[in-house]
Write an enzyme that holds these catalytic residues in place. Structure first.
Site, PDB file in Angstrom:
ATOM      1  N   GLY A 105       4.870   4.587  13.690  1.00 39.09           N
ATOM      2  CA  GLY A 105       3.720   5.100  12.960  1.00 39.09           C
ATOM      3  C   GLY A 105       2.543   4.151  13.091  1.00 39.09           C
ATOM      4  N   CYS A 106       1.358   4.654  12.761  1.00 36.05           N
ATOM      5  CA  CYS A 106       0.155   3.844  12.961  1.00 36.05           C
ATOM      6  C   CYS A 106       0.137   2.623  12.048  1.00 36.05           C
ATOM      7  CB  CYS A 106      -1.100   4.681  12.767  1.00 36.05           C
ATOM      8  SG  CYS A 106      -1.221   5.522  11.179  1.00 36.05           S
ATOM      9  N   PHE A 107       0.543   2.775  10.783  1.00 38.66           N
ATOM     10  CA  PHE A 107       0.517   1.628   9.874  1.00 38.66           C
ATOM     11  C   PHE A 107       1.664   0.650  10.130  1.00 38.66           C
ATOM     12  CE2 PHE A 107      -2.442   3.891   6.876  1.00 38.66           C
ATOM     13  CZ  PHE A 107      -3.386   2.896   6.827  1.00 38.66           C
TER      14      PHE A 107
END
Lengths: 355, 355, 355, 355
Positions: free
Chosen positions: A158-160
Site C-alpha cells: 500500500g502507499c502508506f
C-alpha cells in the site's frame, strides 16, 4: 514501439481503467523489455485506452481495446505476467486461475498483503485463496528483493506502508527503536481515493479541506505491522491516522516511535543512509533537510528524513512518495523488473519535474 | 457604521499591515461597541488601509492612514485597548509603554506566552519586560476566561496551541490521559507563514507540496506545555511536528496521548462535550464524525474530535480551526470582549460559508 | 435569533440541499427581517439542515427538517416568499402553483430568464408556464431595481451574465461600444458545476486543469443577449466561451467589444464609476487596477475593470464576483430585499476575508 | 551518464537557476546525444545544481557547480551550443560574444523575438545587437523548422505566442480567417511568473485568485503579431489579455478571430489536423473534444481545439501547453535537435502522467 527486440516479455494489466492502472500502462509502454498484450477492465471494457485515459491519446497503445476481466484464460494466454489493479476483494478471486496457469502475478490491491485471519476484520471478507496467499511475497524491493526475485505472486504494498516500513525497518534492525506502540500520522493527496467519484473527493469539497478519515481502523494498519515483522522481525503495534489534504498526488507519513537509549538524530540518519546507500529510489536526507513530497511526484523515488527529540525520547521518521508511482504502479514495475531478472530501475523515473 | 452608540471603546491595531492585522481590522470594523482609532504599521506607514489591504477597499475604514508604530504615546492617547500584531520580539519592547500608560493590551505575537527563562532558547532573545510578562494572562477564553476578564495584558495564543490545549485540557482534568509524552502532528495552510514573501511559500513551491518544517524545535512546543500547565495543572512533555499543506487558511492538530485505563472513545467524547457544552465556539463532534477544517474557515469556531485506539492504548484528539480567526484575530476579539465586559461572541462569525 | 421582531417575513427555500441553497439558508438565517419557515429538497427530504450541510451544524436552523418539494400548497402555506433553487426545468413546473397562491417567487434556475421561444434550443424543453414567464422580471438590482421592487416573480440572473451585463450596459448606454459581436471569455471555479458529483469535477481531475466547456453553446449566451436588451435596449450578438479553473468559488468574465470612436480607457472607467457611484455592491476599479476574484469571495460585491486597446479598437470590460453569492444566493437576497421593501444591502456581506 | 558515446555535443545552460533553466537541465541530462558542460548563474554561482534545484539532487549532474555568467569566453570554450535563460535584456548583451566565437545560441528570453524598433516600447530598452537580431530565427519548429535547422541563433518563442501562432497560422494560410483584429484571452499558471518571489505570486495571494495582469500591454502581443507574419505572411493586429489562475504549470490561450465566409467548425478542425498530421507534439482534437492543459503537463505536447460560432461569425482556436516545456525548455530542446541534426523528438516527453 519501433525498435522492439524479438523476445520481449508479454504483460497484462487487469484493471487498466483506474488511476494506478493508467499510470502502469503509461510506464510499461516506455519499457524496452516488455510488451503490453492485454488490457482488462470492468465497465470500461470495449472502449480504447485513449478513450478511457485521454492523457494516453498520444501513446502508441492508444487504440488498444480494453477487454473484460472475467476470462482468466484469455489473460494467461496473452501474457506471462499480469498486474492486477482491481478493487480489494476482486483479485483474490481472479489471480488463482492465472497463477494455476503458470503466470506470474503482481497484485496492487490488498488481497495478498495480510495473513488469512486478518481479512474478515480489516477487509470484510473471508479470503478465498489461502493456499496462494501463503505463497505471496510482500513486494518491498529494497527490503525483500531476493524473495521477490523468486516469487510467482507478489503483493504490491500500500502507499502508506511503503514509506513507514522503509523508514522504520532499518532502525528496528539497528536497535534504535524502544518498546511501545508506533504512531503513524498520514497525509495524502486525493488521488489515493481512486477514480470513482464521491462528494467528499469533489474539487469543491476537497479544496481548502484538511481532514482525517477512516481512523483508527484504516486497513493499512495491520499491513504496516505485518510488513515490519517480515522486514525487520519485530512485532510492534501501530496506530494510524490518515488525513486528506488538498493536492492530487503524494503521501507523507510521519512516524512517532519511542527512541532507544542509543538513538540520536545523528545515529538514526546514518543508519538509514547506510541501509539505502546503494538503492536508486531511496533518498535519505541530511540532518536538517526536510522532505517535500513535491520532489517525488511522477517518480519512483521515496524521500526519508529522521530525527530524535531528546525532550520526549521520540524518534521521528518522515517518508514521502508519489502514491501512484512508488506507492503503486512504479513499485509494481520495480517488482516486475526483479521477477523477470531485468535491471531493477528500468523504465522508472527518478528525478521529478519542478515546480 | 450608522447606528453607532455614543460611548464606544477606542481600540488600536498596532501592526495592521499583515494578515492577522488585516483580519482584525475587518472584524473590528463590524463590531458595534468599538471604534478603531489607530492603525499602526512599519514600512507601510503612510499608506491607507485600502491600499495596504485591497480587500478592505470597500470598508468604512478604507481611507484611514496607517501611522508609524514607534510612538507608543500616540497609541495610548488614541485608544483604551491596543492589539499588537508585530513580529515576535517587537511587542515586548512596545507594549510596556502602553501598559504603563494604562492601556489594555492584547498581544498576538509570542512575546508574553512563555516564562522568562524560555525566551532565549525558543525565541532567541532575552525578555526585556519580565515584570509585565509575569502579569500577562494566557488568552484562551474557554479555559481561562475569568482571568482574562480581569487582565490588563493578554497573550493571545498561537494557532496550534489553541486546538491542542482545548482538546487535551479537559481530558487531563478527567484523568483520561496516562503518563508519557504527547506527540502533536500539525498541518497548516500557508497563511500561517505570514504575509512576508519567501521562495518556500510561493505558489509554485507550495502547491502540490506537503512538507514538515522547523521540527522538532517549533516555538509552539513550550507554549503547549505551559498552557497545559496553566489550564489543566499538568506538566507534560510535548513533541510537535508541523507540516505545511497546500491550502491558504486552517490548521489541524492531531494529538497522540497515552490513554489511561478508564479512557474509551465514548468517555473521551462525552468528557469534551460536557466541557464545552455552553461554549459558542467549540464544536465537539459525535462519535464517528471527522473534523474538517474547511467548515471553520473565516469563523471563530474550533472543531474537536476524539477517540481511543485500544490496540495501542492511544488517545487521539484532533482539533481544527482557522489560524487567522480562532488562531489569531478572532480569539483576540473574543479576549477583548471579555476584557471590556461585552458579550463574548460579539462580532465573531460562527458559521462558515461552504464550499 | 434572539431579538426577533414580531412581524418578520416568512420565507421558503425550495431546493435547499445544493450549494446555492445552502448559502441562501446561511445568509437568510442572519437576516433580521425574515424567518425561514420551509426548507424543501428532493432526495435529501427527511434529513435535517445540519446533516445535509455540516457547515451549518452550529446554525440556529441546524435541526430543521427538509421537506419534499412536491407539495406546492405546503410551501405557500408556510411562506410569503419562496426561493426556488431547483435544477433547470423544475421550477417552471413548481413556481406557477406558488404564484397562483399569491406567493412571491425568486427563481435561481434558468426557467424564467429567457423568452419562451428560446427554451427548446437552449434548455431543451418547451416552457410550461409562458403566462408567468411573460410577467417575470430579470433580477439585476443595479439596473432593473424598480421593476424588481414591484415584481411577484423574479428570475435571478446566472453567474456569468451578472458581471457581463453590469459591465457592458452602461457603456452601451453611453455610446462607447460600436457595432459588432461581443466576445465573452469566462473563467469559473468548480462550485459553478453544483454539488452533484462527476468525474470531471473531482479534485483529481480539476486540480491542475484549465479547460473550456460547453462552448459555444452555453445557455448563458442568450441570457446575456436578452439581459443587454432589457437593461440597455441594445440587440447585440454574444459568443461565450467559459473555462473551468482550479478554484472553488468565483467567476471572471472578460468581455471584448468593439470600441466606438469616443471610447478611451479614461471615458469607459468614468462611465462605469458614474453608473455605479451609489451602489453598495459594485466596485469600479481605478485606471491601472486589476480585478481579483479573491476579494469578492463570500461577499455580494462585484469588481469591474475596463480599458480600451487603441491598437485594435477593442473595449475590454472584466468583471469578477462570487458565483454563489452575487452570482446566486446573495443577489437573490438583494432582490428579496427590494421586493419586500427592505434596505437593499441587509444581511449581505460586502467586505471579504483575506487571504 | 555511463554509456556516453564518444562524440556528444557539448552544451551550456546560461541561467540555470530559474524554473526554465532547471527544467532544461533535467531534460538535457537525459538526452543521449548531448553533454552538459557548463551551468551558469547570477547570484547562485558557486552553489551546486543539487543545492539550487533540490529536485535534481538525484540527478547525475547534481554536484556540478554553477559558474558566473559574466565570462562569455568560458561558455564558448566549454560548449558548442548555449541556451540562454537570462532575464529579458541580459542575453542580448551576452549572446553576441558567444555567437562571435562560433557557438550556436538558443535564447529563451524575449531578446531576439521582435524587430529592433519594437524593443524600446515593449521591453523598455534599445536593442544592443541589431546585427545578430536580424539573423535570429524564430524558433517555432512546426512552422519554421527549415530555417531553424540552418540557424546559428534561435529566439525561442514565449509561452503564449506558441499556442496562438500554432493555432492561427494554418487557418490564415487556408483563408479561413477574415479581416479584423484577433482577441487573445490567456490563462496561465503561476510558474509563468518565474522563480523570483513577490507578494502577488505567494501561495496565499494566488490560491483562490483569478485575475488579469499587464493588460493590454503584455510583451507577448507584438511577438504574436510578428510570428504570425513570419509563419503565415499576414499582418494582423492582436489584443492580448492574460490572466493568472491558481495552478503551477500550464497556459491556455483562447483566440477569437473573425471567421471568413468558408469557415465552419468542420473546415477549421480539418485544416489544423492536416497541418499537423505528421507532427509528434501537436494534437488537434476532434470536433466536440475540449482541450485540458492538465494532459500536457511535463510534456512537449500542445493541444489545439477549434470551432466556429456562426451566430457571431467568430472563429475560436484554443491552445494548451506546459509553459515550462513546450512553452520554454522543451521547445528549446526541440530547436536544438533541429539545429544539431538530431531526431526532433529526442529526449522530449510526449505523454503526461495523470491525474
Amino acid at each position: 514501439m519501433t525498435d522492439t527486440p524479438s523476445a520481449r516479455y508479454r504483460v497484462a494489466v487487469v484493471g487498466a481503467s483506474g488511476y494506478a492502472g493508467g499510470e502502469l500502462v503509461r510506464l510499461l509502454s516506455q519499457h524496452p523489455a516488455v510488451e503490453v498484450t492485454f488490457l482488462g477492465a470492468g465497465s470500461s471494457a470495449g472502449r480504447t485506452l485513449g478513450e478511457v485515459h485521454p492523457n494516453l491519446a498520444s501513446s502508441p497503445l492508444a487504440s488498444m481495446q480494453l477487454r473484460p476481466v472475467d476470462d482468466p484464460a484469455a489473460v494467461s494466454a496473452a501474457a506471462e505476467l499480469a498486474f492486477c489493479c482491481l478493487p480489494h476483494g476482486a483479485s483474490s478471486s481472479l489471480a488463482p486461475s492465472l497463477l494455476d496457469d503458470g503466470a506470474k502475478v503482481i497484485d496492487l490491491a490488498g488481497d495478498f498483503r495480510l495473513e488469512a485471519g486478518d481479512y474478515p476484520e480489516w477487509y470484510g471478507f473471508e479470503h478465498p485463496a489461502q493456499g496462494w496467499l501463503s505463497k505471496a511475497v510482500y513486494g518491498l524491493p529494497e527490503l525483500l528483493g531476493e524473495q521477490i526475485a523468486g516469487a510467482q505472486l507478489v503483493a504490491n504494498p500500500g502507499c502508506f506502508p511503503t514509506p513507514v516500513v522503509l523508514g522504520l525497518a532499518p532502525l528496528f534492525g539497528a536497535g534504535l527503536i524502544g518498546e511501545g506502540p508506533i504512531r503513524v500520522d498520514g497525509k495524502t493527496g486525493v488521488s489515493g481515493a481512486g477514480r470513482a467519484t464521491s462528494e467528499s473527493t469533489s474539487f469543491s469539497a476537497s479544496d481548502g479541506s484538511i481532514r482525517p478519515y477512516r481512523a483508527p481502523l484504516h486497513q493499512h494498519t495491520p499491513e504496516m505491522e505485518r510488513a515490519l515483522e517480515l522486514a525487520a522481525g519485530v512485532s510492534s503495534a501501530v496506530v494510524f491516522v490518515p488525513h486528506l489534504v488538498p493536492t492530487v498526488r503524494g503521501v507523507v507519513a510521519t512516524c512517532y516511535a519511542p527512541a532507544s537509549a542509543g538513538a540520536s538524530t545523528e545515529t538514526v540518519v546514518r543508519c538509514l543512509q547506510q541501509a539505502y546507500s546503494g538503492e536508486p529510489f531511496v533518498r535519505v536526507l541530511e540532518l536538517g533537510e526536510m522532505v517535500d513530497v513535491k520532489r517525488t511526484i511522477a517518480t519512483n523515488t521515496v524521500e526519508l528524513q529522521a530525527f530524535v527529540d531528546p525532550r520526549t525520547t521520540t524518534l521521528v521518521v518522515i517518508g514521502a512518495l508519489d502514491n501512484l508511482i512508488k506507492g503503486a504502479a512504479g513499485q509494481a514495475i520495480q517488482n516486475m523488473n526483479l521477477m523477470l531478472g531485468l535491471e531493477v530501475s528500468t523504465a522508472l523515473p527518478k528525478v521529478a519535474a519542478y515546480p
